[in-house]
Design an enzyme around this catalytic site. Structure first.
Site, mmCIF file in Angstrom:
data_model
loop_
_atom_site.group_PDB
_atom_site.id
_atom_site.type_symbol
_atom_site.label_atom_id
_atom_site.label_comp_id
_atom_site.label_asym_id
_atom_site.label_seq_id
_atom_site.Cartn_x
_atom_site.Cartn_y
_atom_site.Cartn_z
ATOM 1 N N GLU A 278 79.515 62.446 38.535
ATOM 2 C CA GLU A 278 79.462 63.188 39.796
ATOM 3 C C GLU A 278 78.864 62.322 40.905
ATOM 4 O O GLU A 278 77.866 61.644 40.701
ATOM 5 C CB GLU A 278 78.602 64.436 39.575
ATOM 6 C CG GLU A 278 78.332 65.275 40.789
ATOM 7 C CD GLU A 278 77.343 66.394 40.491
ATOM 8 O OE1 GLU A 278 77.207 67.300 41.326
ATOM 9 O OE2 GLU A 278 76.691 66.361 39.414
ATOM 10 N N LYS A 375 84.317 71.048 44.275
ATOM 11 C CA LYS A 375 83.465 71.947 43.496
ATOM 12 C C LYS A 375 83.449 73.327 44.135
ATOM 13 O O LYS A 375 83.251 73.467 45.330
ATOM 14 C CB LYS A 375 82.045 71.384 43.401
ATOM 15 C CG LYS A 375 81.151 72.193 42.469
ATOM 16 C CD LYS A 375 79.774 71.565 42.334
ATOM 17 C CE LYS A 375 78.919 72.369 41.364
ATOM 18 N NZ LYS A 375 77.546 71.845 41.276
ATOM 19 N N CYS A 424 79.554 69.199 37.617
ATOM 20 C CA CYS A 424 78.183 69.645 37.356
ATOM 21 C C CYS A 424 78.204 70.891 36.471
ATOM 22 O O CYS A 424 78.822 70.885 35.426
ATOM 23 C CB CYS A 424 77.446 69.869 38.676
ATOM 24 S SG CYS A 424 75.664 70.156 38.501
#
Length: 553
Positions: A278, A375, A424
């Site tokens: 990430e 995300k 994540c």
């Protein structure tokens, strides 16, 4: 002493036992994975609740939740103290305050049960007590995992990636598995307290039923679609130096080097997907020159040529957007089809349109531009600021702490596979994954996760997060690979087994071959159609039955 309806203890002792039981529950999860503790400790809490006054039950539930969550989430202290620069007392207080708030889900659920559902009576009442108590624990888990964006970390069902209940997730999901294991434990309490032989036999059957189902229900629901060679990178960069100019320069050079090295291998041996952690590029995408992006794509063009489905891809982490429109944590795929026109290579956030990826300012190819996955499920306080809390987040000084969520979940097509990124802690939310596993020709065949857990230290959180990834692999019967900054960088097969992993907290790369899969598990099928509504309706039906029975007695 033991009475007909449970344990009679001094209130202080019962409160202490509840707090201790919650703290011990963390051992049921990774890294210890003593999964049997979950139903046994639920049984212990139920035994305490059966005979206590409603106010005591509420307190016992809150203390159990406080012990469970504060021990399981203590690593948040590292983020607040080491990287947020809060004094130790304030950092510890912040963690306890968060856990105390999350523990209210358990407290209110059990307090409601004691006040409105529980009865003392014969065998029929005992059945409703056990079912409604387990149902309220299920509702508490679902509520914590979905309300206010949700925070399902170490939900009960995650304890069962291995063990006697591990055959249930592909049928019931995490929450349903937690409910089944809890009911099994609660039935053991009633088995001990039952007086008649027939009652004991019935409770023994209830306790054993989830285990029997786990061991006998069909487990093969997906089929292989071919292999994908993946190279996973672990960068091991300290967040305190990640944004320094020298470190940024090294990161940019490193990304170009890993592509050249990977594509320099002989045909048929080079990794087909390169996966970085990430935000492995510590810049906004618009800050990067077009020449840098083109240098990444050049080895891919030389190997694959331009046109057709990509045979190789680099999936890297970077922020897209700007201050005016917001920033989005993004996975960008660089392939041989990367735009080759002259002009700016800046990327900017725009709303999703249907299933299209993030909008781009860059010149696009025939497919509409580079592949971008943004995300969607943001972490409270770390990635978005709840209303009224900007003052608190400003004290922490965490960069990019108020981000813009994306809205769609496109798959990346590479080497005959359909790859679905998860950034994540998005892999904690099965309902997010189900967007890409719905029984369509575009269903994902491989799941990938890009994470950076360095903000939370080297202990506990890495093993916990890996276990949650394993549960997603189990539920959907898809392989899942993880590239992280400090760990756990690993490959997980469709049965939830870790097949390869890098040592934590040190740089390295891991070459794995995973087998993509297609098809739907029973859980994937009903989750895509109805979400968690079937579990919620089941719990509410049990609660309603107990409530109506109570009114007639």
């Amino acid at each position: 002493m033991v009475e007909r309806f449970g344990l009679t203890l001094r209130p202080a002792l019962s409160a202490a036992l509840a707090l201790l039981g919650g703290a011990l529950l963390v051992a049921a999860f990774a890294p210890l994975e003593l999964w049997g503790l979950q139903p046994l400790l639920m049984a212990g809490l139920y035994a305490l609740n059966r005979h206590a006054r409603p106010g005591q039950v509420l307190l016992q539930g809150w203390l159990f939740g406080l012990g469970w969550l504060s021990v399981g989430l203590w690593w948040l202290y590292i983020s607040l103290n080491t990287y947020g620069h809060l004094p130790p007392a304030l950092a510890a207080g912040g963690v306890l305050l968060l856990c105390a708030g999350l523990a209210l889900y358990v407290a209110l659920a059990l307090g409601f049960w004691a006040r409105w559902l529980r009865r003392e009576g014969g065998p029929g009442v005992a059945v409703l007590n056990a079912l409604s108590w387990s149902a309220m624990m299920l509702l508490a888990d679902v509520a914590r995992g979905t309300w206010l964006t949700g925070f399902p970390w170490i939900a009960q069902g995650y304890a069962h990636t291995t063990g006697l209940f591990a055959g249930l997730p592909l049928w019931l999901g995490t929450y349903g598995t937690g409910f089944a294991a809890t009911l099994s434990g609660v039935a053991l309490v009633e088995l001990v307290l039952a007086r008649a032989a027939l009652q004991r036999l019935a409770w023994a059957g209830t306790a054993a039923l989830p285990v029997l189902l786990s061991l006998t229900l069909p487990q093969a629901w997906t089929t292989p679609t071919g292999a994908l060679r993946v190279r996973l990178f672990q960068t091991a960069i300290d967040p305190l130096v990640k944004f320094q100019p020298a470190e940024i320069s090294q990161a940019l050079t490193w990304h170009q080097r890993i592509v050249r090295e990977a594509l320099g291998a002989p045909q048929g041996q080079s990794p087909q997907l390169l996966l970085t952690p990430e935000t492995s590029v510590p810049l906004i995408a618009s800050q990067l020159d077009a020449s840098w992006w083109q240098a990444l794509a050049q080895p891919l063009r030389e190997r694959d040529g331009v046109g057709g489905e990509p045979r190789h891809a680099l999936l890297l982490g970077v922020f897209t957007g700007d201050e005016a429109r917001g920033y989005t944590n993004t996975a960008v795929a660089v392939t041989a089809q990367w735009p080759d026109s002259a002009g700016s290579a800046s990327l900017a956030v725009s709303p999703f349109q249907g299933s299209a990826p993030l909008g781009v300012d860059a010149p696009g190819d025939s497919s509409g531009g580079p592949y971008l996955y943004g995300k969607r499920h943001l972490l409270p306080f770390g990635e978005f600021v709840p209303p009224g809390f900007h003052w608190f987040v400003s004290l922490l000084g965490i960069p990019m702490s108020d981000q813009t969520p994306a809205k769609s979940a496109p798959v990346l097509r590479v080497a005959g596979q359909r790859v679905r990124p998860l950034i994540c802690y998005e892999d904690l939310f099965a309902q997010d994954v189900s967007d890409s596993v719905r029984g369509t020709p575009d269903d994902a065949t491989v799941l990938v996760n890009q994470s950076n857990l360095a903000w939370f230290g080297p202990r506990l959180i890495q093993a916990q997060h890996l276990q949650f990834s394993r549960m997603r692999a189990l539920e959907f019967q898809r392989p899942l690979v993880r590239a992280t900054n400090t760990g756990a960088t690993a490959a997980v097969d469709e049965r939830g087994h870790v097949t390869a992993a890098l040592p934590p907290d040190q740089p390295g790369q891991l070459d794995v071959t995973v087998t993509g899969r297609t098809g739907l598990t029973p859980y994937a099928r009903w989750l895509a159609a109805w979400g968690h509504a079937p579990l919620v309706l089941l719990a509410l039906a049990l609660v309603l039955a107990a409530g109506l029975r109570r009114r007639t007695l």
